[in-house]
Design an enzyme around this catalytic site. Structure first.
Site, PDB file in Angstrom:
ATOM      1  N   ASP A  13       0.990  -1.203   0.020  1.00  0.00           N
ATOM      2  CA  ASP A  13       0.026  -0.022  -0.062  1.00  0.00           C
ATOM      3  C   ASP A  13       0.793   1.326  -0.045  1.00  0.00           C
ATOM      4  O   ASP A  13       0.601   2.474   0.838  1.00  0.00           O
ATOM      5  CB  ASP A  13      -0.758  -0.074   1.090  1.00  0.00           C
ATOM      6  CG  ASP A  13      -1.648  -1.260   1.371  1.00  0.00           C
ATOM      7  OD1 ASP A  13      -1.985  -2.141   0.509  1.00  0.00           O
ATOM      8  OD2 ASP A  13      -1.646  -1.700   2.659  1.00  0.00           O
ATOM      9  N   ASN A 155     -17.580  -6.597  -0.530  1.00  0.00           N
ATOM     10  CA  ASN A 155     -16.762  -6.193   0.637  1.00  0.00           C
ATOM     11  C   ASN A 155     -16.596  -4.780   0.696  1.00  0.00           C
ATOM     12  O   ASN A 155     -16.643  -4.131   1.739  1.00  0.00           O
ATOM     13  CB  ASN A 155     -15.559  -6.745   0.533  1.00  0.00           C
ATOM     14  CG  ASN A 155     -15.361  -8.213   1.037  1.00  0.00           C
ATOM     15  OD1 ASN A 155     -15.549  -9.004   0.047  1.00  0.00           O
ATOM     16  ND2 ASN A 155     -14.915  -8.574   1.953  1.00  0.00           N
ATOM     17  N   GLU A 192     -11.401  -0.693  -3.772  1.00  0.00           N
ATOM     18  CA  GLU A 192     -10.427  -0.071  -2.648  1.00  0.00           C
ATOM     19  C   GLU A 192      -9.295   0.647  -3.259  1.00  0.00           C
ATOM     20  O   GLU A 192      -8.968   0.561  -4.224  1.00  0.00           O
ATOM     21  CB  GLU A 192      -9.943  -1.150  -1.535  1.00  0.00           C
ATOM     22  CG  GLU A 192      -9.147  -2.250  -1.982  1.00  0.00           C
ATOM     23  CD  GLU A 192      -8.813  -3.267  -1.098  1.00  0.00           C
ATOM     24  OE1 GLU A 192      -9.416  -3.392   0.108  1.00  0.00           O
ATOM     25  OE2 GLU A 192      -7.788  -4.282  -1.298  1.00  0.00           O
ATOM     26  N   HIS A 256      -2.930  -1.317  -5.175  1.00  0.00           N
ATOM     27  CA  HIS A 256      -2.893  -0.208  -4.103  1.00  0.00           C
ATOM     28  C   HIS A 256      -1.928   0.854  -4.717  1.00  0.00           C
ATOM     29  O   HIS A 256      -0.903   1.000  -3.890  1.00  0.00           O
ATOM     30  CB  HIS A 256      -2.655  -0.754  -2.719  1.00  0.00           C
ATOM     31  CG  HIS A 256      -3.422  -0.141  -1.814  1.00  0.00           C
ATOM     32  ND1 HIS A 256      -4.348  -0.327  -0.965  1.00  0.00           N
ATOM     33  CD2 HIS A 256      -3.029   1.395  -1.381  1.00  0.00           C
ATOM     34  CE1 HIS A 256      -4.555   0.831   0.008  1.00  0.00           C
ATOM     35  NE2 HIS A 256      -3.766   1.736  -0.573  1.00  0.00           N
ATOM     36  N   ARG A 289       4.327  -8.201  -0.255  1.00  0.00           N
ATOM     37  CA  ARG A 289       4.159  -7.346  -1.314  1.00  0.00           C
ATOM     38  C   ARG A 289       4.891  -6.113  -1.281  1.00  0.00           C
ATOM     39  O   ARG A 289       4.960  -5.247  -0.308  1.00  0.00           O
ATOM     40  CB  ARG A 289       2.532  -6.941  -0.930  1.00  0.00           C
ATOM     41  CG  ARG A 289       1.733  -8.126  -1.068  1.00  0.00           C
ATOM     42  CD  ARG A 289       0.209  -7.695  -0.945  1.00  0.00           C
ATOM     43  NE  ARG A 289       0.013  -7.215   0.619  1.00  0.00           N
ATOM     44  CZ  ARG A 289      -0.990  -6.708   0.968  1.00  0.00           C
ATOM     45  NH1 ARG A 289      -2.042  -6.126   0.557  1.00  0.00           N
ATOM     46  NH2 ARG A 289      -1.031  -6.167   2.358  1.00  0.00           N
TER      47      ARG A 289
END
Length: 317
Positions: A13, A155, A192, A256, A289
């Site tokens: 992120d 979600n 998101e 992200h 990640r």
């Protein structure tokens, strides 16, 4: 300029802010327990910059676990960190109990300044919410985030509202997007991680979709810069993802993202991705990640062309 890929390991992120004095980097850490900032006068300097912890989660309370997806913004002379957090029980009872919070610092240096007590950002629905970002547009301050509406399957959806101040909504939220295409609903139905960039006469919102494994990818929304952002009919959504897994390059689940520019002003896509798919258990607990950077260009029609995620390499600036 080129950078090693990964750019910074085990930081999901990722968010890079280019400020007057240089570059600031913030991201989720694998332990999900703190907020740390790196600063460097150059973009490449972030690789070796010291990670300074500016806030650590408390042991108990509503924001005592799973510190996710921080962003650092400078708003009207104040430093603001947006992040999502859950109560400690979420680790046992289920992950999706996050709410959104803001930290504010009035000092000039966010690494050494005093961060005020945590403020919760309230929305009309008290539900799972996360991944807030901020942008200034048409002379107004805007807040953009992901949230679950219990009345809508899936979600999380994307919502937009004008801000009264960095931690208070001024307008009623507008739902910008909900998962509807197959590529938004692989594993989980998710919209998101929004990020905003303007180019020419268009404003773009990229966002991440699907589960956080190899299905994770970027979608995009667009609106004319003169249009009312709270008019949903002015927004347009791409029916296809704009940045996705490259099996040839062994880059899985890119997403992200945030945007920055290099020292020459060239646009840079900041994102995370893994270089393998064999994950045991929930992908959210896999630490690899990695933060990655990629130049991107603009097509003749004014839309961004992100290309494909490049393979791992060790070239340095």
């Amino acid at each position: 300029m080129s950078w090693p890929n990964p750019f910074i390991t085990q930081r999901a992120d990722p968010f890079i802010l280019r400020h007057a004095d240089g570059y600031y980097f913030i991201a989720s850490v694998p332990e999900y327990d703190r907020l740390e900032i790196r600063y460097a006068s150059t973009l490449a300097g972030l690789i070796e910059a010291e990670a300074v912890t500016v806030w650590h989660k408390p042991d108990t309370g509503p924001f005592s676990a799973l510190i996710w997806a921080p962003e650092l913004h400078h708003i009207n002379g104040q430093w603001v960190i947006y992040f999502a957090a859950a109560p400690t029980r979420a680790i046992k009872d289920g992950l999706f109990q996050h709410r959104m919070y803001a930290l504010v610092c009035n000092d000039a240096d966010p690494l050494s300044g005093n961060w005020q007590p945590c403020r919760r950002i309230h929305t009309p629905i008290d539900s799972f919410s996360l991944d807030a970002t901020y942008f200034h547009h048409q002379g107004k301050h805007w807040y953009l985030w992901a949230q679950k509406d219990p009345a809508i399957p899936g979600n999380s959806n994307l919502y937009l509202a004008e801000l009264l101040n960095p931690w208070t909504l001024k307008s009623a939220p507008l739902m910008l997007s909900r998962p509807e295409y197959e590529w938004e609903c692989a594993g989980f139905s998710v919209n998101e991680g929004p990020a905003v960039i303007q180019h020419g006469d268009k404003l773009f919102v990229t966002y991440s979709a699907s589960a956080t494994d190899e299905n994770y990818c970027l979608g995009i929304l667009s609106i004319a810069v003169l249009a009312d952002p709270l008019n949903i009919s002015a927004w347009h959504k791409s029916a296809r993802p704009v940045f996705a897994t490259s099996w040839d390059n062994q880059q899985y689940g890119p997403g992200h993202n945030s945007f920055t520019v290099d020292e020459a002003g060239r646009a840079v896509l900041v994102y995370h991705a893994r270089n393998y798919t064999e994950i045991e258990g929930d992908p959210l607990w896999d630490p690899n990640r990695h933060t990655r950077l990629k130049y991107f260009d603009w097509r003749e029609d004014g839309t961004p062309d992100f290309g494909v995620p490049p393979a791992d390499h060790t070239s340095v600036p």
